[in-house]
Design a protein around this motif. Structure first.
Motif, mmCIF file in Angstrom:
data_model
loop_
_atom_site.group_PDB
_atom_site.id
_atom_site.type_symbol
_atom_site.label_atom_id
_atom_site.label_comp_id
_atom_site.label_asym_id
_atom_site.label_seq_id
_atom_site.Cartn_x
_atom_site.Cartn_y
_atom_site.Cartn_z
ATOM 1 N N SER A 2 -5.008 2.489 -3.393
ATOM 2 C CA SER A 2 -5.870 2.573 -2.469
ATOM 3 C C SER A 2 -5.703 3.756 -1.378
ATOM 4 N N SER A 3 -6.593 4.636 -1.109
ATOM 5 C CA SER A 3 -6.519 5.650 -0.042
ATOM 6 C C SER A 3 -5.963 5.248 1.284
ATOM 7 N N THR A 7 -4.084 -2.592 -4.311
ATOM 8 C CA THR A 7 -3.409 -1.992 -3.308
ATOM 9 C C THR A 7 -2.849 -0.800 -3.669
ATOM 10 N N PHE A 9 0.724 -1.382 0.100
ATOM 11 C CA PHE A 9 0.187 -0.006 -0.103
ATOM 12 C C PHE A 9 1.024 1.192 0.002
ATOM 13 N N TRP A 60 -8.963 3.752 3.296
ATOM 14 C CA TRP A 60 -9.082 2.168 3.035
ATOM 15 C C TRP A 60 -8.112 1.289 3.427
ATOM 16 N N ALA A 61 -6.762 1.751 3.288
ATOM 17 C CA ALA A 61 -5.748 0.892 3.397
ATOM 18 C C ALA A 61 -5.600 0.583 4.798
ATOM 19 N N VAL A 113 -7.898 -6.771 -4.477
ATOM 20 C CA VAL A 113 -7.749 -5.312 -4.114
ATOM 21 C C VAL A 113 -6.670 -4.649 -4.918
#
Length: 503
Positions: free
Chosen positions: A470-471, A467, A149, A474-475, A465
């Protein structure tokens, strides 16, 4: 670029961070575990709160897992602030416990300390070692998913060639922790001939062969992203464990256990000389043809195969540490000396690390060279000493509170010359069965299963997902949910008294 290539590039070509920053983050869990123990004592005796399995799980998760997640993500630049919060919380809880103590109420502080130093400890296992292994497992589990992430700092990722990243510590810490509780240290194979011992050692690695081959097949069949320069084309962590186990078993037949530190130093020194004065370093970095070829088994897996020499040295250092820590001791003051000696050794190794990195070679996970081995052992010792000091402080809190019970902590037995009334309360606590509502005990009990579960769920998250895009909220939510799920499964198995073993 394909999604796989983008993910591989995202975790590659990193240069790491400073040894100091990694050490700061590594010792924070020890302080959090201390705060967790103090909070349990306060809630037991002053708040009249119930201690059911769900409440205890949430407390353990909040103090052990959540700080690790935040340290490796959103609070990576504010580790000292986390220390400040934890120190204030711990000091406040300890002060509250001392002010409302139920034993030695009218006795001055220095007299209480004198009596405390005479207290003996009764425990089949050293809590600090269990916590050490659990912290390493939890750290690894968080890092292997978080690294995919954007909120995970790139400086914490595994380094490409030279340097120290937080994730570089994972494998070395795992091997060191396993070595401290190895069968040789626990004298499990004391009966029988050396051939019998070697046969048992060979038999014990077959599950690792199965797991290593299973991971290799799974990764290749689904075309999962890989960091090629970590181990090579086919090699993985389980194969490293197999080779380390086999080599160290032979070494421990040939040399006395209490000379493991000499073997560790000899291996690292000779290995570093080979790197400096033979073509070995060139082979690791560029292959047999000097152009980075991956043709042939050795070229394909050169990093994983050759770096096992460094991990063998780390394992031998762990064996020596385990022999020292697991030695029977009677009083608290003896354990204070142990924590002091381990801390002093760690400081000496960090000084040696600086000298080696300046004059010989910078630490390299890829080669597992001399500086890398010194760094891993020093980091392990600083964490272990921190956990021991935390256990001693927690023991003092239990000492001044009648019948205080904290899972995964020392049981206290007072000396015969001490106050009889307080002696009865402490002995009754020691004889009572230790509470089993403990996430630390659960993870220590099924450590290999937890590691496997973390790897499987990491793969599932990565396959389902995106990754890379991803914000942060969210992460963070995914990481906590991922750890919550893994920990809950292990915790439920523990409550059902299930230990999953493969041999």
């Amino acid at each position: 670029m394909s999604q796989k290539q983008m993910k591989e590039a995202f975790v590659s070509n990193q240069n790491g961070t400073s040894v100091l920053e990694i050490t700061e983050g590594l010792c924070l869990p020890a302080l959090c575990i201390l705060c967790r123990g103090l909070l349990i004592i306060v809630s037991q005796h002053f708040c009249s709160s119930s201690h059911n399995s769900r409440t205890r799980f949430l407390v353990d998760f909040a103090f052990l897992i959540v700080p690790l997640v935040t340290t490796l993500t959103i609070f990576s630049s504010f580790v000292l602030l986390q220390y400040l919060v934890a120190i204030i919380l711990g000091a406040g809880l300890l002060y509250e416990i001392y002010c409302r103590r139920t034993c030695y109420v009218r006795m001055p502080f220095h007299k209480i300390c004198e009596k405390f130093l005479k207290v003996s400890l009764e425990s089949e296992h050293i809590p600090a070692i269990s916590c050490f292994r659990v912290v390493n497992s939890a750290f690894t589990a968080v890092a292997i998913l978080a690294v995919d992430f954007p909120l995970f700092p790139r400086r914490y990722a595994k380094t490409e060639l030279y340097g120290t990243g937080a994730m570089d510590y994972g494998v070395g810490g795992f091997i060191f922790g396993s070595a401290m509780v190895s069968p040789e240290v626990r004298r499990k194979y004391t009966k029988g001939s050396r051939l019998c011992y070697l046969t048992k050692s060979l038999y014990s690695v077959w599950p690792l062969v199965f797991l290593g081959m299973g991971r290799l097949v799974a990764i290749k069949s689904i075309d999962y992203q890989e960091h090629l320069t970590e181990y090579g084309v086919h090699w993985n962590f389980f194969f490293t464990l197999i080779v380390v186990k086999l080599i160290t078993s032979l070494l421990l037949i040939m040399f006395p256990l209490n000379k493991s530190w000499i073997v560790a130093i000899s291996i690292t020194a000779l290995y570093q000389l080979a790197l400096d004065f033979t073509p070995l370093k060139s082979l690791i970095l560029y292959g047999t043809d000097g152009s980075g070829t991956r043709v042939g088994l050795l070229n394909a897996n050169r990093e994983g195969i050759i770096s096992t020499l460094g991990y063998v040295a780390i394992h031998m250092a762990g064996v020596q540490t385990g022999l020292y820590v697991l030695k029977r001791r009677s009083q608290i003051k003896d354990w204070i000396k142990v924590a002091y000696c381990i801390l002093l050794t760690a400081v000496g190794l960090f000084i040696s690390l600086y000298i080696v990195q300046v004059n010989v070679e910078v630490a390299s996970r890829r080669m597992a060279n001399l500086a890398f081995c010194i760094w891993i052992v020093a980091s392990c010792l600083i964490l272990l000493s921190s956990l021991l000091l935390g256990d001693i402080i927690l023991s003092f809190a239990k000492f001044v509170i009648k019948e205080a019970a904290v899972p995964c902590s020392w049981k206290l037995i007072q000396s015969p010359t001490a106050n009889k009334k307080h002696l009865e309360s402490i002995v009754s606590e020691a004889k009572r069965k230790e509470p089993t509502l403990c996430l630390i005990t659960a993870m220590n009990r099924n450590q290999l299963l937890f590691f496997l579960l973390s790897n499987v769920t990491t793969g599932l998250v990565n396959l389902s997902v995106d990754t890379l895009h991803s914000s942060t909220p969210w992460a963070l939510c995914l990481l906590n949910l991922y750890m919550f799920t893994n920990c809950l499964i292990i915790y439920v198995l523990h409550l059902q008294d299930k230990t999953i073993k493969f041999w």
